[in-house]
Design an enzyme around this catalytic site. Structure first.
Site, short mmCIF file in Angstrom:
data_model
loop_
_atom_site.label_atom_id
_atom_site.label_comp_id
_atom_site.label_asym_id
_atom_site.label_seq_id
_atom_site.Cartn_x
_atom_site.Cartn_y
_atom_site.Cartn_z
CE LYS A 188 -2.08 2.01 3.44
NZ LYS A 188 -2.92 2.37 4.60
CG ASP A 207 -7.54 2.36 2.55
OD1 ASP A 207 -8.48 2.10 1.74
OD2 ASP A 207 -7.37 3.49 3.04
#
Length: 281
Positions: A188, A207
């Site tokens: 991420k 996320d």
């Protein structure tokens, strides 16, 4: 029209030798305007892209009515990378506090404005010394102290800005893998850096919130999952890349903003609002 105000000592060293103050002022204005245009990516025709994305996706078409000016900032990679390390398992006010500590203790003072001192983000070399880890732990960075110092040392070893420049020349997924070689950098955060600092605008950080948008609106077979696996992460990213194209990360940021509760506008009129009962006196 681009409007801005300059505070602090932002004059470039090679400009201080110019004896003609008018030329210096003109050169300064040009440099700052170009800097801001690059930072806000003003060379992108946003309305054109909004039209293209709206034609491909009804959800985007609805979202962009309120969020019609979302721009993906072109952030400096060192500042972006270490700020995201500070963000791990953290909330916004504490993230801001940690970033300010990095600037104050390892950056240079830019100016004092309205009684407040402002500092530059530190050069990566200033964070690479082995003693930095223990210093950051004392400042409250916790386990992030190790990630910051170790990553800084790796970047210095790989020639700093040259390494970041090489990541921009790579294909997106290759650059992402290179970033994940840094201490403490996962998929991420690597995608965040690719998207916001390396011009890989197809990068899409996934996320929990992004997962929910995808599962509820695009990929119903992913609903009800407890964790986002690597396979799911890649599937979500690839879905939006196929939908929006080379600027998928930018397009999805509009959906992300529209889905945040604090940005949503209630459609309740005054007549429809429940009336409070008056207390008896």
């Amino acid at each position: 029209m681009l409007q801005y105000k300059i505070v602090g000592s932002l004059l470039l060293k090679d400009m201080t030798h110019n004896k003609n103050k008018i030329d210096v002022k003109i050169t300064k204005n040009y440099i700052f305007e170009e800097l801001l245009k690059k930072y806000f990516r003003l060379d992108f025709n946003l309305s054109e892209y909004y039209t293209k994305w709206s034609e491909k996706d009804e959800l985007f078409k609805e979202a962009c009515k309120q969020f019609y000016g979302i721009r993906m900032l072109a952030q400096e990679p060192v500042e972006n990378l270490f700020s995201f390390i500070c963000s791990q398992n953290n909330h916004i006010s504490r993230i801001s506090s940690l970033v300010e500590k990095l600037c104050k203790h390892y950056g240079e003072e830019i100016c004092e404005f309205d009684g407040v001192a402002y500092y530059s983000f530190p050069d990566v070399e200033n964070l690479s010394d082995p003693k930095v880890e223990s210093e950051l732990r004392q400042l409250g960075f916790g386990y992030r102290a190790k990630f910051i110092q170790k990553s800084a040392a790796q970047i210095v070893e790989w020639e700093g800005q040259k390494w970041f420049a090489s990541l921009q020349d790579m294909k997106y997924k290759e650059a992402r893998l290179e970033l994940m070689k840094l201490c403490g950098i996962g998929p991420k955060v690597a995608d965040c850096i690719c998207l916001m600092s390396l011009n890989h605008l197809e990068a899409l950080p996934v996320d929990t919130h992004v997962y929910q948008i995808a599962a509820q609106n695009y990929l119903p077979h992913l609903r009800g999952k407890k964790n986002v696996t690597d396979k799911m992460y890649n599937e979500i990213g690839d879905h939006f890349r196929n939908l929006y194209g080379d600027l998928a990360g930018w397009a999805h940021t509009v959906l992300f903003c529209a889905d945040l509760k604090k940005f949503q506008q209630p459609n309740i009129s005054d007549d429809d609002k429940p009336k409070r009962k008056r207390k008896k006196l």
